[in-house]
Design an enzyme around this catalytic site. Structure first.
Site, PDB file in Angstrom:
ATOM      1  N   CYS A  85     -20.161  13.204   7.367  1.00 44.22           N
ATOM      2  CA  CYS A  85     -20.323  12.702   8.329  1.00 44.22           C
ATOM      3  C   CYS A  85     -20.462  13.738   9.165  1.00 44.22           C
ATOM      4  CB  CYS A  85     -20.015  11.464   8.102  1.00 44.22           C
ATOM      5  SG  CYS A  85     -20.547  10.227   9.266  1.00 44.22           S
ATOM      6  N   HIS A 179     -20.776   8.075   3.080  1.00 41.77           N
ATOM      7  CA  HIS A 179     -19.606   8.627   2.394  1.00 41.77           C
ATOM      8  C   HIS A 179     -18.656   8.317   0.824  1.00 41.77           C
ATOM      9  CE1 HIS A 179     -18.183   8.389   7.209  1.00 41.77           C
ATOM     10  NE2 HIS A 179     -19.078   7.445   7.387  1.00 41.77           N
ATOM     11  N   GLU A 181     -16.140   8.717   0.050  1.00 43.93           N
ATOM     12  CA  GLU A 181     -15.128   7.877  -0.328  1.00 43.93           C
ATOM     13  C   GLU A 181     -14.717   6.396  -0.368  1.00 43.93           C
ATOM     14  OE1 GLU A 181     -15.442   8.452   4.141  1.00 43.93           O
ATOM     15  OE2 GLU A 181     -16.390   9.913   2.567  1.00 43.93           O
ATOM     16  N   SER A 233      15.615  -4.462   0.895  1.00 36.66           N
ATOM     17  CA  SER A 233      14.883  -5.797   1.330  1.00 36.66           C
ATOM     18  C   SER A 233      14.829  -6.759   0.388  1.00 36.66           C
ATOM     19  CB  SER A 233      13.951  -6.059   2.482  1.00 36.66           C
ATOM     20  OG  SER A 233      13.088  -5.403   1.961  1.00 36.66           O
ATOM     21  N   GLY A 234      14.362  -5.912  -0.963  1.00 36.64           N
ATOM     22  CA  GLY A 234      13.551  -6.758  -2.475  1.00 36.64           C
ATOM     23  C   GLY A 234      11.490  -6.319  -1.675  1.00 36.64           C
ATOM     24  N   GLY A 235      11.673  -5.864  -0.869  1.00 39.17           N
ATOM     25  CA  GLY A 235      10.100  -5.752  -1.119  1.00 39.17           C
ATOM     26  C   GLY A 235       9.685  -4.211  -1.893  1.00 39.17           C
ATOM     27  N   VAL A 236       8.067  -4.122  -1.446  1.00 40.12           N
ATOM     28  CA  VAL A 236       7.809  -2.599  -2.266  1.00 40.12           C
ATOM     29  C   VAL A 236       8.714  -1.630  -2.119  1.00 40.12           C
ATOM     30  CG1 VAL A 236       6.029  -2.074  -3.206  1.00 40.12           C
ATOM     31  CG2 VAL A 236       6.060  -4.335  -3.232  1.00 40.12           C
ATOM     32  N   ASP A 237       8.027  -1.376  -1.136  1.00 41.59           N
ATOM     33  CA  ASP A 237       9.125   0.100  -0.788  1.00 41.59           C
ATOM     34  C   ASP A 237      10.452   0.243  -0.623  1.00 41.59           C
ATOM     35  OD1 ASP A 237       6.770   0.646   0.391  1.00 41.59           O
ATOM     36  OD2 ASP A 237       6.878   0.001   2.608  1.00 41.59           O
ATOM     37  N   SER A 238      11.389  -0.204  -0.070  1.00 43.62           N
ATOM     38  CA  SER A 238      13.119  -0.607  -0.267  1.00 43.62           C
ATOM     39  C   SER A 238      13.260  -0.719  -1.556  1.00 43.62           C
ATOM     40  CB  SER A 238      13.176  -1.764   0.444  1.00 43.62           C
ATOM     41  OG  SER A 238      13.433  -2.604  -0.066  1.00 43.62           O
ATOM     42  N   SER A 239      12.501  -0.785  -2.632  1.00 46.68           N
ATOM     43  CA  SER A 239      12.678  -1.326  -3.911  1.00 46.68           C
ATOM     44  C   SER A 239      12.769   0.146  -4.717  1.00 46.68           C
ATOM     45  CB  SER A 239      12.119  -2.479  -4.940  1.00 46.68           C
ATOM     46  OG  SER A 239      12.238  -4.004  -4.217  1.00 46.68           O
TER      47      SER A 239
END
Length: 523
Positions: A85, A179, A181, A233-239
């Site tokens: 583009c 595009h 993508e 925290s139990g969230g995805v990232d910290s887990s």
């Protein structure tokens, strides 16, 4: 060990809303890439040493003075270049072609007729009519290329855009006005694969197993035998961060789980069972509900609540960190979109989106080194890593939960009574969505506590109790969202259960606001 960064693609961002999608598509192919601001220098590109370069779309017009341009080195580096583009238009201008503002803009679906052969379109064909190969694509442009640069050929056209794609095969320069993508472009992923794998010659080493192996090796090299602290925290990232660190350094990782009283029903116990009992991590659980609720007394403004929750978390985490005198490193679950949004860009430009409610604001005097093993990963990649590490899919694919927790789902002042009522109502909502096979059909679902009382009738008596609003939305990117059209019988069942099982709730309503104008969260 496989070098997952040996082959890599550099994506120069000219401001398109789809630019991160380009990076995610390249990663899905199995090749590492980074996204940088368009005005990087030749020296920075040389240092990165890309195997290929992609120029993204953007909102500017190449016909305007001082519109963004790629550094000339992009076209002298000797590597393949793909312009998308705006990227096509600036490549055309910079290499001697011409662009003009079109009288007929193209937004949405278009059909591209393929012209001269090009390696970019090898084995691509959505439609074949009378030997005329065509591609179904997604357009979003006002300007168009009207004169080819020297040595370029037209490889695609539409009824209103005579130069919808072009290439210089000898220099391996390729341009498309559409595009690839976005999912609306049917062969978009195959086109990108043609560029990244066949034209650039990249090996597809960017896999979950290789990423884990690389991350563990880098953690070991960075921290050695030192001890590390992580806010879990139990969230995805910290887990996922916790499991990577545990695999690398074992008991030298100290996880601090702060139970602030603003979590979902039984969430604290679930975190301890999962990471302490199942995975054997070294976890310190801090019961801090009273401390948080005391600090939140009398505060009803949303941003003030967020800041208070963030400050108290830092104070609690700091108190625990002081007890661990041998800790030398702080681990965080920073992911690649955080890096992009915080403008840790190669140009040093800062674009602060919003503050994160994690340990990013720890006091300077702690003097800890920073470990961020997810810093190169998108969220979907983090989930794949989590699965490979043994985390259950139902945990990794849970709906987003805000950093301040129920602090922004209880409207107005936060009280323990309100949180307890909301926890129970929210749990019923989520349970019934799972039972009806609706949980994964919506992008996010949760309850909101409204601090207003409503008259109800229970048995022969009247009662005057609180109101819960249910919210469920469908979205692709969380930038815009539609309210989910849940079946009436399902909503009726959920409402009936909440009113009958949660003593203190007399009315349940369903939020049918889209984003925009409403936001997904109420606060």
């Amino acid at each position: 060990m496989t070098n997952i960064h040996h082959h890599k693609i550099l994506i120069l961002d000219f401001g398109s809303q789809y630019t991160q999608l380009i990076a995610r598509r390249v990663r899905e192919i199995g090749v590492y890439c980074e996204l940088w601001a368009w005005d990087v220098t030749e020296e920075q590109i040389r240092e990165f040493n890309p195997t290929g370069i992609i120029l993204s779309g953007g909102p500017e017009s190449t016909t305007e003075a001082n519109s963004p341009r790629a550094t000339e080195y992009v076209f002298n580096a000797g590597v393949p270049v793909l312009g998308i583009c705006y990227g096509m238009q600036t490549m055309a201008m910079q290499l001697g072609g011409l662009t003009e503002t079109s009288t007929h803009r193209e937004f949405g679906y278009a059909e591209v007729s393929l012209q001269n052969p090009t390696a970019l379109f090898a084995d691509l064909n959505d439609d074949l009519t009378a030997c005329d190969p065509k591609l179904d694509v997604w357009m979003s442009h006002g300007d168009k290329v009207t004169r080819l640069p020297d040595n370029f050929q037209i490889t695609g056209m539409t009824s209103t855009c005579p130069i919808a794609a072009m290439s210089d095969e000898s220099r391996r320069f390729y341009c498309v006005q559409f595009h690839p993508e976005v999912t609306h472009t049917k062969c978009g992923q195959k086109l990108l694969q043609n560029f990244v794998v066949d034209i650039c010659g990249c090996e597809t080493n960017w896999t979950a197993e290789n990423i884990i192996e690389d991350a563990v090796a880098r953690i070991k090299a960075q921290v050695g035998d030192d001890e590390v602290i992580l806010g879990l925290s139990g969230g995805v990232d910290s887990s996922v961060t916790a499991l990577l660190l545990h695999r690398a350094i074992g008991k030298n990782l100290h996880c601090v789980f702060v139970d602030n009283g603003l979590l979902r029903l039984n969430e604290g116990d679930q975190v301890m069972e999962m990471f302490g009992d199942k995975f054997g991590l070294n976890i310190i659980r801090v019961e801090a509900e009273d401390r948080f609720l005391e600090a939140l007394k009398g505060i009803d403004e949303p941003e003030a609540k967020r800041k208070t929750i963030g400050k108290v978390f830092v104070d609690v985490f700091d108190d625990e960190a002081k007890k661990l005198t041998d800790v030398k490193w702080l681990a965080q679950g920073t992911i690649y979109p955080d890096v992009i949004e915080s403008a840790a860009s190669k140009t040093g430009k800062a674009h602060v989106i919003k503050s994160h409610h994690n340990v990013g604001g720890l006091p300077d005097y702690m003097k800890l080194g920073l470990v961020e093993p997810l810093r190169e990963l998108f969220k979907d990649e983090v989930r794949k890593i989590g699965l490979a590490l043994g985390l259950p899919a139902e945990m990794l694919n849970r709906h987003p939960f805000p950093g301040p927790g129920l602090g922004v789902r209880v409207l107005g002042e936060i009280k323990k009574e309100y949180c307890d009522l909301l926890r129970k109502a929210d749990a019923i909502f989520i349970e019934e969505l799972h039972k009806a096979d609706w949980y994964y059909k919506v992008s996010q679902a949760f309850g909101v506590f409204l601090p207003v009382k409503s008259v109800g009738v229970m048995g022969d008596g009247r009662k005057y109790d609180w109101v819960i609003s249910l919210r469920a939305v469908e979205t692709i990117d969380f930038m815009t969202a539609h309210w989910a059209n849940l079946p009436y019988d399902l909503l009726g069942k959920i409402s009936n259960r909440i009113i009958n099982e949660v003593n203190g709730i007399s009315r349940v309503v369903y939020d049918i606001s889209g984003k925009p104008p409403a936001t997904i969260e109420w606060e």
